[in-house]
Design an enzyme around this catalytic site. Structure first.
Site, PDB file in Angstrom:
ATOM      1  N   LYS A 189      14.113  -5.223  -5.918  1.00  0.00           N
ATOM      2  CA  LYS A 189      14.392  -4.367  -4.755  1.00  0.00           C
ATOM      3  C   LYS A 189      15.889  -4.135  -4.597  1.00  0.00           C
ATOM      4  O   LYS A 189      16.293  -3.250  -3.848  1.00  0.00           O
ATOM      5  CB  LYS A 189      13.803  -4.979  -3.483  1.00  0.00           C
TER       6      LYS A 189
ATOM      7  N   TYR B 271      18.651  -8.461   0.542  1.00  0.00           N
ATOM      8  CA  TYR B 271      19.148  -9.016  -0.722  1.00  0.00           C
ATOM      9  C   TYR B 271      20.673  -8.960  -0.785  1.00  0.00           C
ATOM     10  O   TYR B 271      21.319  -9.890  -1.278  1.00  0.00           O
ATOM     11  CB  TYR B 271      18.580  -8.240  -1.905  1.00  0.00           C
TER      12      TYR B 271
END
Length: 387
Positions: A144, A177
């Site tokens: 991702k 992230y």
């Protein structure tokens, strides 16, 4: 021949460390955050072997749920803790002053940037000031990083095209992230000599009956329900996902990758993709899944895709019947299967990650993805989580 290559071709002994009532001397002490998940459980098992690099390893495992019975045999010192709670995290993790390595493989189950960031920060704030021998922080993020939150894509904010390379820039959207990786960089500044590694796996194939990201267990449950109801195994996704190329990573290989980056000096302070080194198509893997459950496979036939989560929404009692009929370990359908994850996968397009950087830095581990898929199914069966 390296330990990592020998593991890939099955030439390691895989003998577990024996305690036998004697307090062993450990060379390294791991804190696995998210130890009950698919990555964390694979890492805990790998650290339990006597020939694992950096070992013998003492292992602390942190998770929110009570310690499952299947994890107990791995000699994990289990710490039940809600790491979203700052005070609880500090009170339970800060006393673990002998930690040398942090392996962070946890998330909250949502895209909540603030909460996911807080969880990792709570761990770092509890360990870094209190563990004088801390050497390395390992963080798992994922692909991702490259394709982001699809719900937020627009004409000015598109995902990267694959193959994905580690040096690709961040997308112009919120992504937890990115926040977690920034915390890793900051941790190296906070403690002199602290090294780090960031691992971006593809789909993870492995064993865990309580993981929010386990594609294999989800598909096994779907197949078991189809067999129980005398129905064929129907592919519910799009033509693109059915025919495009995919990559995946075996959870054991992922664990080996963590250890490589944590123990080989040349690999430290880097971000790496990680996959098995080959590719697969769901049009081929679907037949493998159907064969394992001895049912008919029906692939993509030009119909509109349907949500597996919708198909399975009323199947809780059916799963209860299957568990009882086959004398399986008691589980609830929503705990052992993440149908939303299958829906994401079956509506996606190819997500291929380059492994060139790994080879340049010396990592030569690999797996056969089809064998990995079947091995994961067999392990779920061995532990009596699926029929």
């Amino acid at each position: 021949m390296s330990w990592w290559y020998r593991r890939s071709i099955g030439e390691t002994e895989q003998k577990r460390i024996e305690i036998n009532g004697v307090s062993p001397t450990y060379q390294s002490v791991a804190l696995i955050v998210g130890v009950t998940g698919i990555a964390g459980s694979g890492l805990a098992e790998t650290l339990s072997f006597s020939d694992t690099p950096g070992g013998p390893w003492k292992v602390y495992g942190v998770a929110r749920r009570p310690c499952p019975k299947w994890l107990a045999k791995l000699n994990v010192n289990y710490v039940q803790c809600d790491i979203a709670n700052t005070d609880e995290t500090y009170s339970k993790v800060a006393p673990l002053t002998d930690i040398t390595h942090i392996f962070y493989v946890s998330w909250t189950g949502s895209e909540d940037v603030a909460l996911n960031t807080l969880m990792f920060k709570n761990i770092l704030d509890s360990v870094i000031p209190n563990a004088p021998n801390l050497k390395h922080v390992s963080l798992q993020t994922g692909i991702k990083y490259y394709w982001g939150n699809m719900a937020e894509m627009d004409s000015t904010n598109q995902p990267h095209e694959c193959p994905f390379y580690e040096n690709m820039p961040r997308l112009k959207q919120d992504n937890f992230y990115y926040n977690l990786e920034d915390l890793v960089y900051d941790s190296a500044v906070r403690k002199n000599g602290l090294s780090w590694s960031i691992h971006r796996p593809a789909l993870i194939f492995g064993f865990s009956p309580c993981s929010m990201m386990n594609t294999v267990s989800t598909l096994c449950v779907y197949a078991a329900i189809c067999k129980h109801e005398n129905k064929p195994l129907v592919y519910t996704g799009t033509e693109t996902s059915w025919t495009c190329l995919w990559d995946a990573v075996d959870s054991d290989l992922l664990a080996e990758h963590f250890l490589w980056a944590a123990t080989v000096p040349n690999a430290k302070n880097q971000a790496f993709n990680i996959n098995n080194g080959d590719v697969f198509k769901w049009k081929h893997m679907w037949k493998v899944l159907a064969k394992e459950f001895d049912i008919e496979a029906i692939g993509y036939e030009g119909k509109e895709p349907v949500l597996l989560e919708d198909l399975m929404k009323d199947k809780d009692s059916v799963w209860d019947e299957i568990v009882k009929k086959h004398d399986l370990v008691p589980t609830k359908l929503r705990d052992i299967a993440a149908f939303w994850l299958a829906d994401v996968v079956f509506r996606n397009k190819e997500t291929l990650c380059s492994m060139n950087k790994n080879k340049e830095f010396g990592f030569m581990g690999f797996r056969d993805t089809t064998k990995s898929f079947v091995s994961s199914i067999n392990k779920m069966r061995d532990f009596k989580f699926i029929p």
